[in-house]
Design a protein around this motif. Structure first.
Motif, PDB file in Angstrom:
ATOM      1  N   VAL A 180      21.554  48.440  36.227  1.00  0.00           N
ATOM      2  CA  VAL A 180      20.898  47.186  36.650  1.00  0.00           C
ATOM      3  C   VAL A 180      20.559  47.245  38.139  1.00  0.00           C
ATOM      4  CG1 VAL A 180      22.175  45.869  34.913  1.00  0.00           C
ATOM      5  CG2 VAL A 180      23.082  46.016  37.241  1.00  0.00           C
ATOM      6  N   ASP A 181      19.729  46.331  38.578  1.00  0.00           N
ATOM      7  CA  ASP A 181      19.437  46.187  40.012  1.00  0.00           C
ATOM      8  C   ASP A 181      20.537  45.303  40.599  1.00  0.00           C
ATOM      9  OD1 ASP A 181      18.617  45.391  42.511  1.00  0.00           O
ATOM     10  OD2 ASP A 181      16.493  45.262  41.947  1.00  0.00           O
ATOM     11  N   VAL A 182      21.548  45.933  41.172  1.00  0.00           N
ATOM     12  CA  VAL A 182      22.768  45.214  41.543  1.00  0.00           C
ATOM     13  C   VAL A 182      22.470  44.082  42.530  1.00  0.00           C
ATOM     14  CG1 VAL A 182      25.040  45.409  42.623  1.00  0.00           C
ATOM     15  CG2 VAL A 182      24.232  47.234  41.133  1.00  0.00           C
ATOM     16  N   ALA A 183      21.656  44.365  43.537  1.00  0.00           N
ATOM     17  CA  ALA A 183      21.373  43.336  44.550  1.00  0.00           C
ATOM     18  C   ALA A 183      20.708  42.120  43.915  1.00  0.00           C
ATOM     19  CB  ALA A 183      20.485  43.924  45.654  1.00  0.00           C
ATOM     20  N   ALA A 184      19.753  42.369  43.029  1.00  0.00           N
ATOM     21  CA  ALA A 184      19.037  41.254  42.391  1.00  0.00           C
ATOM     22  C   ALA A 184      19.966  40.458  41.486  1.00  0.00           C
ATOM     23  CB  ALA A 184      17.842  41.791  41.594  1.00  0.00           C
ATOM     24  N   VAL A 185      20.788  41.175  40.716  1.00  0.00           N
ATOM     25  CA  VAL A 185      21.705  40.490  39.805  1.00  0.00           C
ATOM     26  C   VAL A 185      22.718  39.662  40.603  1.00  0.00           C
ATOM     27  CG1 VAL A 185      23.520  40.859  38.077  1.00  0.00           C
ATOM     28  CG2 VAL A 185      21.422  42.208  37.976  1.00  0.00           C
ATOM     29  N   ALA A 186      23.187  40.224  41.734  1.00  0.00           N
ATOM     30  CA  ALA A 186      24.137  39.486  42.574  1.00  0.00           C
ATOM     31  C   ALA A 186      23.472  38.253  43.177  1.00  0.00           C
ATOM     32  CB  ALA A 186      24.669  40.398  43.678  1.00  0.00           C
ATOM     33  N   ALA A 205      21.153  36.544  41.979  1.00  0.00           N
ATOM     34  CA  ALA A 205      20.971  35.526  40.933  1.00  0.00           C
ATOM     35  C   ALA A 205      22.306  34.964  40.443  1.00  0.00           C
ATOM     36  CB  ALA A 205      20.189  36.140  39.762  1.00  0.00           C
ATOM     37  N   GLY A 206      23.403  35.439  41.030  1.00  0.00           N
ATOM     38  CA  GLY A 206      24.720  34.937  40.631  1.00  0.00           C
ATOM     39  C   GLY A 206      25.122  35.365  39.234  1.00  0.00           C
ATOM     40  N   ARG A 207      24.592  36.510  38.768  1.00  0.00           N
ATOM     41  CA  ARG A 207      24.842  36.890  37.381  1.00  0.00           C
ATOM     42  C   ARG A 207      25.645  38.194  37.238  1.00  0.00           C
ATOM     43  NH1 ARG A 207      21.017  37.929  34.044  1.00  0.00           N
ATOM     44  NH2 ARG A 207      22.099  36.964  32.295  1.00  0.00           N
ATOM     45  N   LEU A 208      26.376  38.550  38.272  1.00  0.00           N
ATOM     46  CA  LEU A 208      27.138  39.811  38.194  1.00  0.00           C
ATOM     47  C   LEU A 208      28.086  39.844  36.998  1.00  0.00           C
ATOM     48  CD1 LEU A 208      28.063  40.591  41.918  1.00  0.00           C
ATOM     49  CD2 LEU A 208      26.810  42.091  40.348  1.00  0.00           C
ATOM     50  N   ARG A 209      28.697  38.687  36.698  1.00  0.00           N
ATOM     51  CA  ARG A 209      29.705  38.663  35.633  1.00  0.00           C
ATOM     52  C   ARG A 209      29.090  38.870  34.256  1.00  0.00           C
ATOM     53  NH1 ARG A 209      34.203  35.780  37.933  1.00  0.00           N
ATOM     54  NH2 ARG A 209      35.232  35.613  35.915  1.00  0.00           N
ATOM     55  N   SER A 210      27.755  38.826  34.173  1.00  0.00           N
ATOM     56  CA  SER A 210      27.128  39.085  32.872  1.00  0.00           C
ATOM     57  C   SER A 210      27.006  40.586  32.590  1.00  0.00           C
ATOM     58  CB  SER A 210      25.730  38.446  32.811  1.00  0.00           C
ATOM     59  OG  SER A 210      24.858  39.130  33.702  1.00  0.00           O
ATOM     60  N   VAL A 211      27.291  41.404  33.613  1.00  0.00           N
ATOM     61  CA  VAL A 211      27.252  42.864  33.399  1.00  0.00           C
ATOM     62  C   VAL A 211      28.555  43.288  32.712  1.00  0.00           C
ATOM     63  CG1 VAL A 211      27.119  45.121  34.546  1.00  0.00           C
ATOM     64  CG2 VAL A 211      25.811  43.163  35.455  1.00  0.00           C
ATOM     65  N   PRO A 212      28.464  44.110  31.660  1.00  0.00           N
ATOM     66  CA  PRO A 212      29.674  44.500  30.928  1.00  0.00           C
ATOM     67  C   PRO A 212      30.722  45.132  31.853  1.00  0.00           C
ATOM     68  CG  PRO A 212      27.700  45.316  29.816  1.00  0.00           C
ATOM     69  CD  PRO A 212      27.252  44.707  31.094  1.00  0.00           C
ATOM     70  N   GLY A 213      31.954  44.677  31.717  1.00  0.00           N
ATOM     71  CA  GLY A 213      33.045  45.279  32.498  1.00  0.00           C
ATOM     72  C   GLY A 213      33.229  44.667  33.871  1.00  0.00           C
ATOM     73  N   VAL A 214      32.361  43.753  34.274  1.00  0.00           N
ATOM     74  CA  VAL A 214      32.503  43.151  35.602  1.00  0.00           C
ATOM     75  C   VAL A 214      33.235  41.823  35.490  1.00  0.00           C
ATOM     76  CG1 VAL A 214      31.320  42.257  37.633  1.00  0.00           C
ATOM     77  CG2 VAL A 214      30.424  44.281  36.464  1.00  0.00           C
ATOM     78  N   GLY A 215      34.478  41.802  35.971  1.00  0.00           N
ATOM     79  CA  GLY A 215      35.267  40.577  36.001  1.00  0.00           C
ATOM     80  C   GLY A 215      35.356  40.080  37.437  1.00  0.00           C
ATOM     81  N   GLU A 216      36.316  39.189  37.638  1.00  0.00           N
ATOM     82  CA  GLU A 216      36.438  38.537  38.946  1.00  0.00           C
ATOM     83  C   GLU A 216      36.666  39.555  40.076  1.00  0.00           C
ATOM     84  OE1 GLU A 216      39.348  35.466  38.751  1.00  0.00           O
ATOM     85  OE2 GLU A 216      39.255  35.074  40.914  1.00  0.00           O
ATOM     86  N   ARG A 217      37.609  40.499  39.849  1.00  0.00           N
ATOM     87  CA  ARG A 217      37.944  41.436  40.918  1.00  0.00           C
ATOM     88  C   ARG A 217      36.755  42.323  41.274  1.00  0.00           C
ATOM     89  NH1 ARG A 217      43.222  44.097  40.199  1.00  0.00           N
ATOM     90  NH2 ARG A 217      43.876  42.470  41.650  1.00  0.00           N
ATOM     91  N   ALA A 230      31.227  50.876  36.997  1.00  0.00           N
ATOM     92  CA  ALA A 230      30.274  51.659  37.809  1.00  0.00           C
ATOM     93  C   ALA A 230      29.121  52.139  36.936  1.00  0.00           C
ATOM     94  CB  ALA A 230      30.992  52.842  38.464  1.00  0.00           C
ATOM     95  N   ARG A 231      29.461  52.613  35.734  1.00  0.00           N
ATOM     96  CA  ARG A 231      28.400  53.105  34.835  1.00  0.00           C
ATOM     97  C   ARG A 231      27.465  51.975  34.412  1.00  0.00           C
ATOM     98  NH1 ARG A 231      32.632  56.468  32.715  1.00  0.00           N
ATOM     99  NH2 ARG A 231      33.099  54.960  31.084  1.00  0.00           N
ATOM    100  N   ALA A 232      28.044  50.797  34.175  1.00  0.00           N
ATOM    101  CA  ALA A 232      27.209  49.669  33.752  1.00  0.00           C
ATOM    102  C   ALA A 232      26.301  49.213  34.895  1.00  0.00           C
ATOM    103  CB  ALA A 232      28.097  48.517  33.273  1.00  0.00           C
ATOM    104  N   LEU A 233      26.814  49.267  36.116  1.00  0.00           N
ATOM    105  CA  LEU A 233      26.030  48.782  37.261  1.00  0.00           C
ATOM    106  C   LEU A 233      24.911  49.739  37.648  1.00  0.00           C
ATOM    107  CD1 LEU A 233      28.984  47.251  39.286  1.00  0.00           C
ATOM    108  CD2 LEU A 233      27.026  45.977  38.372  1.00  0.00           C
ATOM    109  N   VAL A 234      25.038  51.002  37.223  1.00  0.00           N
ATOM    110  CA  VAL A 234      23.943  51.953  37.458  1.00  0.00           C
ATOM    111  C   VAL A 234      22.680  51.468  36.747  1.00  0.00           C
ATOM    112  CG1 VAL A 234      23.124  54.288  36.899  1.00  0.00           C
ATOM    113  CG2 VAL A 234      25.428  53.970  37.788  1.00  0.00           C
TER     114      VAL A 234
END
Ligand SMILES: [Zn+2]
Ligand SMILES: [Zn+2]
Length: 334
Positions: free
Chosen positions: A43-49, A51-63, A37-41
């Protein structure tokens, strides 16, 4: 104002962390959601999602990626819904359900681990109507006791946090003030008067002989601004550390309108049922508090409830089963 999709994602992850804590999940699992949650604060979550790059955010795995996608699609995640259901099925005793607030909570301003806003949000999630912020007083340097200047600053922060949370909860100003060796409290009278809730506790010289501890505590009971005697026997790891004339001190507490705290921390559990029964027979009132130093610890109130139930304590002796206004009126202040 509509909540942004970004905020929805952050809220979802924090809520999941909270629900896991309620289930007593290991803290690394809980922390994984808070960290994401802290890492996603950042970044621009919608834009990163997109672009298919959510997993590049620290702490974001498959779940967590799939949770984020569920929320961005406009709903709640399956994962959260399942947890809500599981936690909702955990039965609460009638006494626990009757408690309306927590009157002993620490923040990073003294020796707690979380910001005031985090503790307050947790109190809201628990359904509390009020919470008292009770950081330590100046003498307790080992626990970063507040100076007068920092207490003044904290009063302002309470106002600020209250504005942020609106009417979802009432924040009471407070302090866990040391009871000094001579029985006086660790704040000048002017500051005691301005605190909504004054919890007085013995942290230093708690093993002095009973013939010194009894007058020390009786002196403290006579302070018109003392509302609650915190962890009354200094019990730790199954043993009371302070000895004194319980009858005399509890009778003084009853006479001067000081409530006795049932402290819900697993290593404290102080008072024990036998002393709760003795204090009840002398006319004392009680509070059941958590002494939480982190958000998850605010869920420990059930430990104190179990003591009260074992002692057969009547709900109308428990001040934090009252509304905030009635509680404040019951303090017996001048
Ligand atoms: Zn304490
Ligand atoms: Zn404390």
């Amino acid at each position: 104002m509509a909540v942004s999709p970004q905020q929805n994602v952050i809220d979802e992850l924090n809520r999941i962390a909270f629900l896991l804590e309620r289930q007593l999940a290991p803290s690394y699992r809980v922390e994984a959601f808070r960290r994401a949650a802290r890492a996603l604060v950042e970044v621009d979550v919608a834009a990163v999602a997109a672009a298919g790059r959510l997993r590049s955010v620290p702490g974001v795995g498959e779940r967590i990626e799939s949770i984020v996608r569920d929320v961005l699609d406009g709903g709640r995640s399956e994962y959260r819904l399942r947890l809500e259901e599981e936690v909702g099925q955990q039965a609460q005793s009638p006494l626990q359900a009757a408690l309306r607030g927590d009157l002993h909570v620490h923040t990073i301003w003294s020796d707690g681990g979380a910001e005031m806003i985090e503790m307050v949000e947790t109190a809201i999630d628990l359904g509390h109507e009020y919470v008292a912020i009770t950081d330590h007083s100046p003498s307790l340097k080992i626990a970063r006791g507040l100076s007068i200047e920092r207490l003044e600053e904290q009063f302002l922060l309470v106002e600020d946090v209250q504005r942020q949370v609106g009417d979802r909860i009432r924040i009471l100003t407070g302090s866990e003030t040391d009871i000094l060796l001579d029985g006086s409290l660790d704040w000048p009278e002017d500051h005691l008067r301005r605190l909504d809730i004054v919890v007085g506790s013995v942290h230093n010289k708690l093993r002095i002989p009973p013939d010194e501890m009894t007058p020390r505590l009786v002196e403290a009971m006579q302070n018109p601004y003392l509302d609650i005697l915190g962890h009354p026997t200094g019990r730790m790891g199954g043993k009371a550390r302070s000895s004194y004339d319980h009858e005399l001190v509890f009778a003084a507490a009853a006479h001067f309108g000081v409530a006795l705290e049932i402290n819900s921390r697993p290593e404290r559990l102080d008072l024990q049922p036998d002393l709760v029964r003795l204090a009840t027979s002398l006319g004392c009132n009680f509070v059941i508090s958590t002494d939480a130093h982190a958000p998850g610890q605010m869920m420990w109130q059930g430990n104190g409830v179990a003591i009260a139930e074992e002692a057969g304590l009547d709900q109308d002796r428990i001040l934090n089963a009252l509304s905030a206004d009635d509680l404040l009126a019951a303090r017996g202040r001048p």
